[in-house]
Design a protein around this motif. Structure first.
Motif, PDB file in Angstrom:
ATOM      1  N   CYS A   1      56.891  72.239  21.122  1.00 34.96           N
ATOM      2  CA  CYS A   1      58.306  72.347  21.374  1.00 34.96           C
ATOM      3  C   CYS A   1      58.252  72.197  20.008  1.00 34.96           C
ATOM      4  CB  CYS A   1      58.844  72.690  22.427  1.00 34.96           C
ATOM      5  SG  CYS A   1      58.912  71.421  23.631  1.00 34.96           S
ATOM      6  N   GLY A   2      58.311  70.691  19.642  1.00 35.61           N
ATOM      7  CA  GLY A   2      58.509  70.087  18.311  1.00 35.61           C
ATOM      8  C   GLY A   2      58.504  71.152  17.491  1.00 35.61           C
ATOM      9  N   SER A   3      59.061  71.077  15.973  1.00 31.43           N
ATOM     10  CA  SER A   3      59.586  71.394  15.129  1.00 31.43           C
ATOM     11  C   SER A   3      57.886  70.614  14.313  1.00 31.43           C
ATOM     12  CB  SER A   3      60.654  71.319  13.959  1.00 31.43           C
ATOM     13  OG  SER A   3      61.936  71.525  15.113  1.00 31.43           O
ATOM     14  N   GLY A   4      57.652  70.069  14.479  1.00 28.22           N
ATOM     15  CA  GLY A   4      56.345  70.177  13.756  1.00 28.22           C
ATOM     16  C   GLY A   4      54.804  71.004  13.658  1.00 28.22           C
ATOM     17  N   PRO A   5      54.048  71.105  12.140  1.00 26.66           N
ATOM     18  CA  PRO A   5      54.156  70.305  11.271  1.00 26.66           C
ATOM     19  C   PRO A   5      55.359  71.157  10.783  1.00 26.66           C
ATOM     20  CG  PRO A   5      52.268  71.233  11.303  1.00 26.66           C
ATOM     21  CD  PRO A   5      52.899  71.480  12.895  1.00 26.66           C
TER      22      PRO A   5
ATOM     23  N   VAL B   1      50.347  71.461   4.681  1.00 25.70           N
ATOM     24  CA  VAL B   1      49.102  70.198   4.622  1.00 25.70           C
ATOM     25  C   VAL B   1      47.751  70.693   4.453  1.00 25.70           C
ATOM     26  CG1 VAL B   1      48.734  67.504   5.527  1.00 25.70           C
ATOM     27  CG2 VAL B   1      51.331  68.977   4.920  1.00 25.70           C
ATOM     28  N   GLU B   2      47.381  69.757   3.965  1.00 25.47           N
ATOM     29  CA  GLU B   2      45.326  69.787   3.410  1.00 25.47           C
ATOM     30  C   GLU B   2      45.046  68.904   5.315  1.00 25.47           C
ATOM     31  OE1 GLU B   2      41.127  68.550   1.170  1.00 25.47           O
ATOM     32  OE2 GLU B   2      43.065  67.978   0.356  1.00 25.47           O
ATOM     33  N   TRP B   3      44.451  69.993   5.734  1.00 21.89           N
ATOM     34  CA  TRP B   3      43.963  69.748   7.201  1.00 21.89           C
ATOM     35  C   TRP B   3      42.331  70.030   7.418  1.00 21.89           C
ATOM     36  CZ3 TRP B   3      48.743  69.983  10.963  1.00 21.89           C
ATOM     37  CH2 TRP B   3      48.275  69.165  11.684  1.00 21.89           C
ATOM     38  N   PRO B   4      42.120  69.253   6.893  1.00 20.89           N
ATOM     39  CA  PRO B   4      40.056  70.018   7.669  1.00 20.89           C
ATOM     40  C   PRO B   4      39.751  69.820   8.845  1.00 20.89           C
ATOM     41  CG  PRO B   4      40.301  67.460   6.425  1.00 20.89           C
ATOM     42  CD  PRO B   4      42.057  68.372   6.162  1.00 20.89           C
ATOM     43  N   ILE B   5      38.897  70.774   9.230  1.00 19.20           N
ATOM     44  CA  ILE B   5      38.542  70.564  10.482  1.00 19.20           C
ATOM     45  C   ILE B   5      37.584  69.463  10.311  1.00 19.20           C
ATOM     46  CG2 ILE B   5      37.823  72.041  13.370  1.00 19.20           C
ATOM     47  CD1 ILE B   5      40.815  72.667  12.229  1.00 19.20           C
ATOM     48  N   THR B   6      37.275  68.296  11.175  1.00 17.95           N
ATOM     49  CA  THR B   6      36.132  67.124  12.009  1.00 17.95           C
ATOM     50  C   THR B   6      35.589  67.581  12.755  1.00 17.95           C
ATOM     51  OG1 THR B   6      38.001  64.994  11.608  1.00 17.95           O
ATOM     52  CG2 THR B   6      35.924  65.148  12.479  1.00 17.95           C
ATOM     53  N   TYR B   7      35.834  68.866  13.386  1.00 18.94           N
ATOM     54  CA  TYR B   7      35.010  69.325  14.622  1.00 18.94           C
ATOM     55  C   TYR B   7      34.620  70.401  14.910  1.00 18.94           C
ATOM     56  CZ  TYR B   7      35.315  64.211  15.604  1.00 18.94           C
ATOM     57  OH  TYR B   7      35.476  62.540  16.270  1.00 18.94           O
ATOM     58  N   ARG B   8      33.677  70.636  13.862  1.00 16.95           N
ATOM     59  CA  ARG B   8      33.696  71.851  13.874  1.00 16.95           C
ATOM     60  C   ARG B   8      32.361  72.640  14.070  1.00 16.95           C
ATOM     61  NH1 ARG B   8      36.478  75.449   9.362  1.00 16.95           N
ATOM     62  NH2 ARG B   8      37.051  74.435   8.477  1.00 16.95           N
ATOM     63  N   GLU B   9      32.225  72.211  15.675  1.00 13.80           N
ATOM     64  CA  GLU B   9      31.005  72.433  16.174  1.00 13.80           C
ATOM     65  C   GLU B   9      30.990  73.795  17.500  1.00 13.80           C
ATOM     66  OE1 GLU B   9      29.972  68.475  14.920  1.00 13.80           O
ATOM     67  OE2 GLU B   9      32.063  69.468  15.300  1.00 13.80           O
ATOM     68  N   GLU B  10      29.642  74.489  17.680  1.00 13.38           N
ATOM     69  CA  GLU B  10      30.015  75.699  18.381  1.00 13.38           C
ATOM     70  C   GLU B  10      30.103  74.473  19.604  1.00 13.38           C
ATOM     71  OE1 GLU B  10      28.758  78.729  17.973  1.00 13.38           O
ATOM     72  OE2 GLU B  10      28.194  77.769  15.992  1.00 13.38           O
TER      73      GLU B  10
END
Length: 301
Positions: A171-175, A56-65
């Motif tokens: 421990c769940g099977s997602g994603p 699934v496309e998963w853009p990272i919103t908070y890619r700060e230092e």
């Protein structure tokens, strides 16, 4: 609009949420801080739609230092957060724990976080981490591809149960399912260590009801809300509405988690997703602050 103004506006949205509930702030038990080169590899996995993202496309919103990410959580009014980090192979956990101890020393609002992996010296370094003041552990069954009921982990689980140190466990099977994900392996751990304070990440997505079963059976089992009920997750793994009343009944053992910074939407969306469940302000106050404050002995808990 500049990034600075966007951040100020979003921080205001988050603060209005918890101020409206009469809370002193938020406690987020599922945020990620780790060595920068490790985090960059995690982000690269998301960017490449790696197998653990479920494609699934998963853009990272908070890619700060690192420092900017911590400052942003403070701007949101997060009183305490964690440094969820995890090994994917033997020999990583001890040095990750050393890094996390240093991060906790220079970041006093971060709950000192440690991790573990099934390997011969796991009980030794878990004992060392607890002695050094670790307040929460992270276990990632999906990424680590290990059985949490592995005999090599048994002494470590026993030590953590005796010390009362919570363990946030994916421990769940997602994603994407793994060989040892799902409720079965965790049930075997709890059968041996019924007082272990497991915090099931993502509400056990997508096996929500199976993990609700475990929480109802074991009084020290808790669940965190990470990504649950958001528009993003509801498209992949909708929470069964028939189980909402059970979730409401466990209101004192549900904790706010967000997966910050590795989320494909704004932080405030997680809060609004919980609010729109309609489980009431008392439930929201417990989830967003009081339950975790009590678990970790924070002021106001």
């Amino acid at each position: 609009m500049s990034d600075h103004l966007v951040t100020r506006a979003e921080a205001g949205d988050v603060r209005r949420f918890w101020e409206g509930l009469g809370l002193p702030g938020l406690v987020d038990v599922h945020t990620h801080f780790m060595p920068e080169r490790v985090l960059r590899k995690v982000w690269a996995h998301f960017d490449a739609l790696g197998p653990l993202t479920g494609g699934v496309e998963w853009p990272i919103t908070y890619r700060e230092e690192e420092g900017e990410r911590a400052a942003l959580l403070r701007a949101f009014g997060v009183r305490a957060f964690t440094a969820m980090l995890y090994p994917h192979k033997p020999g990583m956990a001890r040095w990750l724990n050393e890094w996390a101890a240093g991060f906790a020393r220079r970041t006093p609002d971060c709950l000192h976080t440690s991790t573990l992996f099934p390997e011969p010296d796991v009980a030794d370094y878990v004992a060392e981490a607890v002695e050094a003041g670790a307040r929460v552990f992270k276990a990632h069954v999906q990424v680590g591809a290990y059985d949490p009921a592995d005999e090599m982990l048994d002494a470590a689980w026993g030590l953590l149960a005796e010390a009362g140190v919570p363990v946030v466990i994916h421990c769940g099977s997602g994603p994407a399912p793994g060989r040892h994900t799902g409720p079965g392996p965790v049930a075997r751990v709890l059968a041996r260590h019924p007082r272990l304070r497991l915090v099931v990440a993502h509400l056990g997505m997508p096996e929500y009801e199976d993990f609700l079963d475990l929480a109802e059976r074991y009084t020290e089992v808790r669940l965190d809300t990470t990504m649950a009920f958001t528009d993003f997750s509801e498209r992949m793994a909708p929470f069964p509405r028939r189980a909402l009343s059970r979730l409401g009944g466990l209101g004192d053992r549900v904790l706010l988690g967000t997966d910050f910074p590795n989320i494909p939407y704004a932080y405030v969306h997680q809060l609004h997703a919980l609010e729109r469940l309609g489980l009431g302000e008392a439930w929201l106050r417990g989830v967003c602050h009081d339950n975790a404050a009590r678990l970790f002995g924070l002021p106001g808990g």
